[in-house]
Each structure stands twice: as structure tokens, then as C-alpha cells.
Design a protein around this motif. Structure first.
Motif, PDB file in Angstrom:
ATOM      1  N   LEU A  13      14.030   8.104 -14.943  1.00  0.00           N
ATOM      2  CA  LEU A  13      13.571   8.251 -16.564  1.00  0.00           C
ATOM      3  C   LEU A  13      14.686   8.009 -17.432  1.00  0.00           C
ATOM      4  O   LEU A  13      15.480   9.108 -17.814  1.00  0.00           O
ATOM      5  CB  LEU A  13      12.809   9.518 -16.913  1.00  0.00           C
ATOM      6  CG  LEU A  13      11.440   9.816 -16.137  1.00  0.00           C
ATOM      7  CD1 LEU A  13      11.015  11.345 -16.415  1.00  0.00           C
ATOM      8  CD2 LEU A  13      10.642   8.686 -16.584  1.00  0.00           C
ATOM      9  N   GLY A  14      15.119   6.968 -17.594  1.00  0.00           N
ATOM     10  CA  GLY A  14      16.348   6.510 -18.593  1.00  0.00           C
ATOM     11  C   GLY A  14      17.465   7.130 -17.829  1.00  0.00           C
ATOM     12  O   GLY A  14      18.392   7.584 -18.609  1.00  0.00           O
ATOM     13  N   GLY A  15      18.048   6.814 -16.658  1.00  0.00           N
ATOM     14  CA  GLY A  15      18.900   7.189 -15.835  1.00  0.00           C
ATOM     15  C   GLY A  15      19.099   8.840 -15.385  1.00  0.00           C
ATOM     16  O   GLY A  15      19.982   9.090 -14.891  1.00  0.00           O
ATOM     17  N   THR A  16      17.943   9.258 -15.420  1.00  0.00           N
ATOM     18  CA  THR A  16      17.897  10.711 -15.098  1.00  0.00           C
ATOM     19  C   THR A  16      16.569  10.699 -14.256  1.00  0.00           C
ATOM     20  O   THR A  16      15.536  10.553 -14.414  1.00  0.00           O
ATOM     21  CB  THR A  16      17.780  11.761 -16.052  1.00  0.00           C
ATOM     22  OG1 THR A  16      18.713  11.788 -16.977  1.00  0.00           O
ATOM     23  CG2 THR A  16      17.621  13.239 -15.663  1.00  0.00           C
ATOM     24  N   ARG A  21      14.713  16.235 -15.195  1.00  0.00           N
ATOM     25  CA  ARG A  21      14.131  16.566 -16.596  1.00  0.00           C
ATOM     26  C   ARG A  21      12.922  17.612 -16.863  1.00  0.00           C
ATOM     27  O   ARG A  21      12.871  18.557 -17.666  1.00  0.00           O
ATOM     28  CB  ARG A  21      13.438  15.227 -17.179  1.00  0.00           C
ATOM     29  CG  ARG A  21      14.353  14.091 -17.513  1.00  0.00           C
ATOM     30  CD  ARG A  21      14.088  13.386 -18.661  1.00  0.00           C
ATOM     31  NE  ARG A  21      15.036  12.565 -19.188  1.00  0.00           N
ATOM     32  CZ  ARG A  21      14.776  11.506 -19.835  1.00  0.00           C
ATOM     33  NH1 ARG A  21      13.681  11.342 -20.401  1.00  0.00           N
ATOM     34  NH2 ARG A  21      15.926  10.908 -19.988  1.00  0.00           N
ATOM     35  N   LEU A  22      12.214  17.582 -15.650  1.00  0.00           N
ATOM     36  CA  LEU A  22      11.141  18.688 -15.769  1.00  0.00           C
ATOM     37  C   LEU A  22      11.960  20.042 -15.390  1.00  0.00           C
ATOM     38  O   LEU A  22      11.562  21.048 -15.958  1.00  0.00           O
ATOM     39  CB  LEU A  22      10.528  18.627 -14.247  1.00  0.00           C
ATOM     40  CG  LEU A  22       9.320  19.570 -13.959  1.00  0.00           C
ATOM     41  CD1 LEU A  22       8.245  19.553 -14.885  1.00  0.00           C
ATOM     42  CD2 LEU A  22       8.603  19.312 -12.698  1.00  0.00           C
ATOM     43  N   ARG A  23      13.074  20.047 -14.546  1.00  0.00           N
ATOM     44  CA  ARG A  23      13.768  21.566 -14.449  1.00  0.00           C
ATOM     45  C   ARG A  23      14.324  21.844 -15.850  1.00  0.00           C
ATOM     46  O   ARG A  23      14.199  22.922 -16.221  1.00  0.00           O
ATOM     47  CB  ARG A  23      15.074  21.371 -13.581  1.00  0.00           C
ATOM     48  CG  ARG A  23      16.083  22.160 -13.427  1.00  0.00           C
ATOM     49  CD  ARG A  23      17.218  21.983 -13.211  1.00  0.00           C
ATOM     50  NE  ARG A  23      17.984  20.956 -14.009  1.00  0.00           N
ATOM     51  CZ  ARG A  23      19.135  20.433 -13.691  1.00  0.00           C
ATOM     52  NH1 ARG A  23      19.665  20.507 -12.322  1.00  0.00           N
ATOM     53  NH2 ARG A  23      19.602  19.515 -14.579  1.00  0.00           N
ATOM     54  N   ASP A  24      14.870  20.905 -16.686  1.00  0.00           N
ATOM     55  CA  ASP A  24      15.415  21.295 -18.000  1.00  0.00           C
ATOM     56  C   ASP A  24      14.366  21.526 -18.911  1.00  0.00           C
ATOM     57  O   ASP A  24      14.783  22.483 -19.914  1.00  0.00           O
ATOM     58  CB  ASP A  24      16.110  20.071 -18.623  1.00  0.00           C
ATOM     59  CG  ASP A  24      17.427  19.716 -17.673  1.00  0.00           C
ATOM     60  OD1 ASP A  24      17.725  20.493 -17.039  1.00  0.00           O
ATOM     61  OD2 ASP A  24      17.869  18.768 -17.818  1.00  0.00           O
TER      62      ASP A  24
END
Length: 128
Positions: A13-16, A21-24
């Protein structure tokens, strides 16, 4: 609560990877039940992911197989393409679960062989 991943949660997702992202976005009290096979199948390093998640990954799903496509049958641990020693060395997990979504052989035979592999390789504690 703990979130259990599959391979698609590691889509870019855009380099991640989506799982990062979910963790964050999740509260720190939400843990991760990391399926190391799906992480590897998605093209990521399970040991690196476990180091990144640290204490938030107290549970592991341990399965083995050819690591070629999601539909391939799973195998007893130690007979497929997974390299478990570095993965388990990076883990902060209190529990690991042998999980075979679908299997190329008799399921109970594969689970028993998996337990014997982890125990005889000194990768875990317990009884077979």
C-alpha cells in the motif's frame, strides 16, 4: 484480541505492507497472531516482521509447504520450504500452533510429524 494474517495482508500500500499500516492504526492492546507461512508466501521475511512486531506478536501459526501459491497443499513442518530456526529465533511468542489449512497427506499424521520436528530440532518445548 489478536489479528491473524494471510498473504493478502502483506500487499503493498504505497510502499508499506498493509499489515504494517494495520499495526499502526490498531490500539497497542491488539496483538498479532502471525502466520509465518503466509508472510513468506507473500514475499516477506517472517523473522523481520516478528522483530518489527516484537511483543505484539505473542502467537504464531506454524505451517510448511512449497511456498509457491496459496492453493498448494501444506506439508508437515520440516518437509517443505520454510526455514523455521531464524523465524523462531526472532519471535517473542509465548505460543506456536501447528496449523495446516489443507494438507497433501493425512492431517493428523502431518500434525504429529510437525510436533516431532519442532521438538526434535529443539525449536520448542513440550511433549509429542
Amino acid at each position: 484480541y489478536a489479528y491473524h494474517n494471510h498473504w493478502w495482508e502483506l500487499a503493498d500500500l504505497g510502499g508499506t505492507p498493509a499489515l504494517y499500516r494495520l499495526r499502526d492504526l490498531l490500539a497497542p492492546s491488539i496483538a498479532f497472531e502471525v502466520d509465518v507461512y503466509w508472510v513468506k508466501l507473500a514475499g516477506h521475511d517472517p523473522a523481520a516482521l516478528l522483530r518489527d512486531l516484537g511483543e505484539r506478536a505473542p502467537l504464531l501459526h506454524l505451517k510448511d509447504g512449497p511456498l509457491d501459491q496459496p492453493e498448494s497443499p501444506m506439508l508437515a513442518a520440516g518437509t517443505g520450504a520454510m526455514d523455521f530456526p531464524p523465524v523462531l529465533a526472532a519471535a517473542h511468542a509465548a505460543w506456536g500452533f501447528v496449523e495446516l489449512d489443507f494438507c497433501a497427506t493425512d492431517m493428523l499424521t502431518a500434525v504429529t510429524a510437525s510436533a516431532q520436528y519442532f521438538l526434535s530440532s529443539n525449536l520448542t518445548q513440550g511433549q509429542s
